[in-house]
Design a protein around this motif. Structure first.
Motif, PDB file in Angstrom:
ATOM      1  N   LEU A 405       0.845  -0.798  -0.230  1.00 28.95           N
ATOM      2  CA  LEU A 405       0.356   0.083   0.580  1.00 28.95           C
ATOM      3  C   LEU A 405       1.265   1.443  -0.054  1.00 28.95           C
ATOM      4  N   ARG A 406       1.662   1.013   0.484  1.00 33.06           N
ATOM      5  CA  ARG A 406       2.793   2.222   0.510  1.00 33.06           C
ATOM      6  C   ARG A 406       3.213   2.799  -0.584  1.00 33.06           C
ATOM      7  N   LYS A 407       3.554   1.246  -1.068  1.00 32.56           N
ATOM      8  CA  LYS A 407       4.216   1.471  -2.207  1.00 32.56           C
ATOM      9  C   LYS A 407       3.764   1.895  -3.860  1.00 32.56           C
ATOM     10  N   TYR A 408       2.115   1.654  -3.431  1.00 40.46           N
ATOM     11  CA  TYR A 408       1.175   1.964  -4.725  1.00 40.46           C
ATOM     12  C   TYR A 408       0.658   3.090  -4.322  1.00 40.46           C
ATOM     13  N   LEU A 409      -0.450   3.009  -3.265  1.00 37.37           N
ATOM     14  CA  LEU A 409      -1.253   4.222  -2.903  1.00 37.37           C
ATOM     15  C   LEU A 409      -0.311   5.898  -2.135  1.00 37.37           C
ATOM     16  N   PRO A 410       0.703   5.799  -2.898  1.00 37.15           N
ATOM     17  CA  PRO A 410       0.687   7.448  -2.120  1.00 37.15           C
ATOM     18  C   PRO A 410       0.095   8.686  -2.120  1.00 37.15           C
ATOM     19  N   GLY A 411       0.728   9.657  -1.348  1.00 35.37           N
ATOM     20  CA  GLY A 411      -0.468  11.125  -2.873  1.00 35.37           C
ATOM     21  C   GLY A 411       1.174  11.380  -2.958  1.00 35.37           C
ATOM     22  N   ALA A 412       0.090  12.760  -3.543  1.00 36.83           N
ATOM     23  CA  ALA A 412       0.960  13.456  -4.386  1.00 36.83           C
ATOM     24  C   ALA A 412       1.706  14.714  -3.410  1.00 36.83           C
ATOM     25  N   GLY A 413       3.121  14.973  -3.222  1.00 34.02           N
ATOM     26  CA  GLY A 413       3.683  16.041  -3.322  1.00 34.02           C
ATOM     27  C   GLY A 413       4.415  15.860  -1.866  1.00 34.02           C
ATOM     28  N   GLY A 414       4.812  14.253  -1.809  1.00 26.20           N
ATOM     29  CA  GLY A 414       4.877  13.675  -0.359  1.00 26.20           C
ATOM     30  C   GLY A 414       4.079  13.264   0.341  1.00 26.20           C
ATOM     31  N   VAL A 415       3.078  13.602   0.346  1.00 25.17           N
ATOM     32  CA  VAL A 415       1.712  13.383   1.547  1.00 25.17           C
ATOM     33  C   VAL A 415       2.288  11.689   1.142  1.00 25.17           C
ATOM     34  N   SER A 416       2.100  10.989   3.009  1.00 20.19           N
ATOM     35  CA  SER A 416       2.037   9.806   2.906  1.00 20.19           C
ATOM     36  C   SER A 416       0.514   8.689   2.468  1.00 20.19           C
ATOM     37  N   PRO A 417       0.922   8.142   1.995  1.00 24.04           N
ATOM     38  CA  PRO A 417       0.165   6.562   1.824  1.00 24.04           C
ATOM     39  C   PRO A 417      -1.493   6.998   3.001  1.00 24.04           C
ATOM     40  N   GLU A 418      -0.638   6.518   4.161  1.00 22.63           N
ATOM     41  CA  GLU A 418      -1.400   7.079   5.451  1.00 22.63           C
ATOM     42  C   GLU A 418      -2.585   8.351   5.371  1.00 22.63           C
ATOM     43  N   ASP A 419      -1.981   8.962   5.046  1.00 21.69           N
ATOM     44  CA  ASP A 419      -1.967  10.629   4.861  1.00 21.69           C
ATOM     45  C   ASP A 419      -4.074  10.650   4.038  1.00 21.69           C
ATOM     46  N   ARG A 420      -2.897  10.106   2.586  1.00 22.93           N
ATOM     47  CA  ARG A 420      -3.832  10.445   1.586  1.00 22.93           C
ATOM     48  C   ARG A 420      -5.016   8.957   1.673  1.00 22.93           C
ATOM     49  N   ALA A 421      -4.889   7.788   2.417  1.00 18.50           N
ATOM     50  CA  ALA A 421      -5.974   7.105   2.558  1.00 18.50           C
ATOM     51  C   ALA A 421      -7.194   8.130   3.803  1.00 18.50           C
ATOM     52  N   LYS A 422      -7.038   9.068   4.843  1.00 19.03           N
ATOM     53  CA  LYS A 422      -6.966   9.305   5.468  1.00 19.03           C
ATOM     54  C   LYS A 422      -7.932  10.037   4.784  1.00 19.03           C
ATOM     55  N   ILE A 423      -7.447  11.133   3.747  1.00 21.50           N
ATOM     56  CA  ILE A 423      -8.617  12.352   3.816  1.00 21.50           C
ATOM     57  C   ILE A 423      -9.683  11.624   2.657  1.00 21.50           C
TER      58      ILE A 423
END
Length: 500
Positions: A405-423
């Motif tokens: 998940l961390r590899k394939y679902l990160p956010g743009a601009g350095g946003v973490s995958p966890e924060d992307r999912a949370k948003i």
């Protein structure tokens, strides 16, 4: 007792109330579906103590603290004091809870401010009972909800005609102990988990239907009061995954009054049409809509910030189409704030010393439902498939799945995958979940239909004499439409209309 905390609120729900979910009569304090909702409402009562400077005030007569929403406003300082409280209380749920107790508290305080309207009944006992009840709610910090809409099932006839005549709440008997009432009312948001029901006027009633002209308050647990719930949209998930659905399903119920005894000391209107038909118009916009408009503006503020975060995490914040949508939401927020500010600055005595906001605040009632639906549409447009590609927070802790998940679902601009999912999970819960869809419906109709609100605004404008520009233009030209042509074409008789 003064301002309650969450534990006291929960304790108050342990009674004999009759609540039905599907085909089961349930105990709301024990049923697992209601756990998150009750905890969420209990946290509201704790929240008022956390922000006591904003939310609570000391009663001069008793020395006890009560929620500011029960303040009867008499001047501009009271209006400002209420604004601060409403804004703070709305931020508890970011505007997602529409029926927090401050909503109906404001209604009650507004009614208790208009003794002059109740004086029309010719009997002071009705206002004396209402004022005593207002003090009772202050003392016990009750969670009230209302149920005020007629059970008009057949729209082809009048609200109190045909089959509707037998369905909606009415008086069927008067006894020494009080009124016996029978029928249904719609729709009690928060009803199954409130302390008491406040029934009061919504739309005027014609002469000849006095048995429907009622106002009273009774505990939800009163014998014969039946709460019929819709499907429950609360979920048993972590707040990080479902920040709204895990806490803020305030539940809606049809309330059936199955030959319910309402004690006389809780009866505030009993067939007095002059009072019944004047009370809502004499309080609703200037009083109640200060709370509803501020709550909605807080929700718009959250929606704008949420969408801004979505744009950052997808790297679209610099794209023109994204900026256009973000600007649209912000324009709604600015308009809402401006209307609220203007209405508060131009507050005045509405009668009997009741100091309410200017009636212009009612313009938001005709526009906010459209804005809220549009905001949800923007969230879905901006989020697209991302709204559905959202692992749970726990998934990131799974040894096999987390690294993928961390590899394939990160956010743009350095946003973490966890924060992307949370948003994106927050965005979906706001606009696309079962609760989000229910909330959109709530925003559309909780203050009545847009059509009725707009028609009422037009009627008020005509009553105030708003207009005259058409005639004034032709008067300047010395030309009159036949239907408006005066006998005397003296242009000095034409007056320039002023702001109503």
């Amino acid at each position: 007792m003064s301002a309650r905390n969450g534990a006291a609120y929960k304790e108050g729900l342990k009674d004999s109330r009759e609540v039905w979910l599907g085909d089961q009569r349930i105990d709301v304090t024990e049923h697992p579906a209601f756990k998150g909702s009750i905890n969420g409402m209990a946290a509201y009562f704790d929240y008022q103590h956390k922000y006591a400077d904003d939310c609570l005030m000391t009663d001069a007569a008793t020395g006890e603290e009560h929620n500011v929403s029960l303040l009867r406003p008499h001047n501009s300082e009271d209006i400002a004091r209420r604004h601060r409280a409403f804004d703070r209380l709305a931020r508890y749920s970011n505007g997602m809870l529409g029926r927090t107790p401050d909503y109906v508290n404001v209604v009650l305080a507004g009614h208790a401010s208009r003794k002059d309207i109740f004086d029309r009944s010719g009997d002071p006992v009705y206002f004396e009972r209402l004022e005593a009840y207002w003090k009772h709610v202050q003392k016990h910090d009750l969670a009230l909800t209302h149920t005020i809409v007629h059970a008009a099932i057949d729209k082809s006839v009048g609200e109190l005609q045909g089959i509707n005549e037998e369905l909606t709440l009415r008086v069927v008997e008067r006894t020494e102990a009080g009124l016996i009432v029978r029928g249904a009312k719609m729709l009690a948001t928060l009803g199954p988990i409130a302390d008491e029901l406040y029934v009061y006027p919504a739309v005027p009633i014609q002469k000849g239907y006095e048995e429907y002209a009622l106002s009273f308050a009774i505990p939800v647990a009163t014998k014969g009061v039946v709460s019929v719930c819709r499907d429950h949209y609360g979920v048993d998930q972590e707040v990080v995954d479902k920040p709204f659905s895990s806490r803020f399903d305030e539940q809606d119920a049809v309330i059936i009054f199955d030959d319910v005894l309402v004690p006389w000391d809780r009866v505030f209107i009993d067939g007095q049409l002059d009072v019944y038909n004047a009370l809502n118009g004499g309080t609703a916009t200037g009083n109640t809509q200060q709370q509803t408009a501020i709550r909605a503006s807080v929700k718009l503020e959250f929606a704008y910030d949420l969408c801004t975060q979505m744009a950052k995490v997808t790297g679209t914040d610099s794209k023109p189409d994204t900026a256009t949508m973000l600007g649209e939401i912000y324009s709604y927020l600015r308009i809402a704030r401006s209307v609220i500010h203007s209405a508060e600055v131009n507050a005045s005595d509405w009668g009997g010393g009741a100091f309410f906001c200017h009636d212009d605040i009612s313009a938001l009632r005709t526009m906010m439902p459209l804005w809220m639906a549009r905001v949800n549409d923007i969230i879905k447009s901006m989020g697209s498939h991302n709204l559905l590609a959202t692992p749970t927070a726990a998934a990131f802790d799974e040894p096999r799945l987390g690294p993928l998940l961390r590899k394939y679902l990160p956010g743009a601009g350095g946003v973490s995958p966890e924060d992307r999912a949370k948003i994106f999970r927050t965005a979906w819960d706001f606009a696309g979940s079962a609760l989000g869809s229910r909330n959109e419906l709530y925003e559309r109709f909780y203050l009545g239909s847009i059509g009725r609100a707009r028609a009422l605004d037009h009627k008020k404008a005509q009553a105030k004499g708003v207009g005259g520009a058409f005639d004034a233009m032709f008067a300047e030209l010395g030309i009159y439409p036949v239907m408006n042509a005066p006998d005397d074409l003296n242009l000095t008789a034409v007056t320039v209309p002023t702001r109503a």
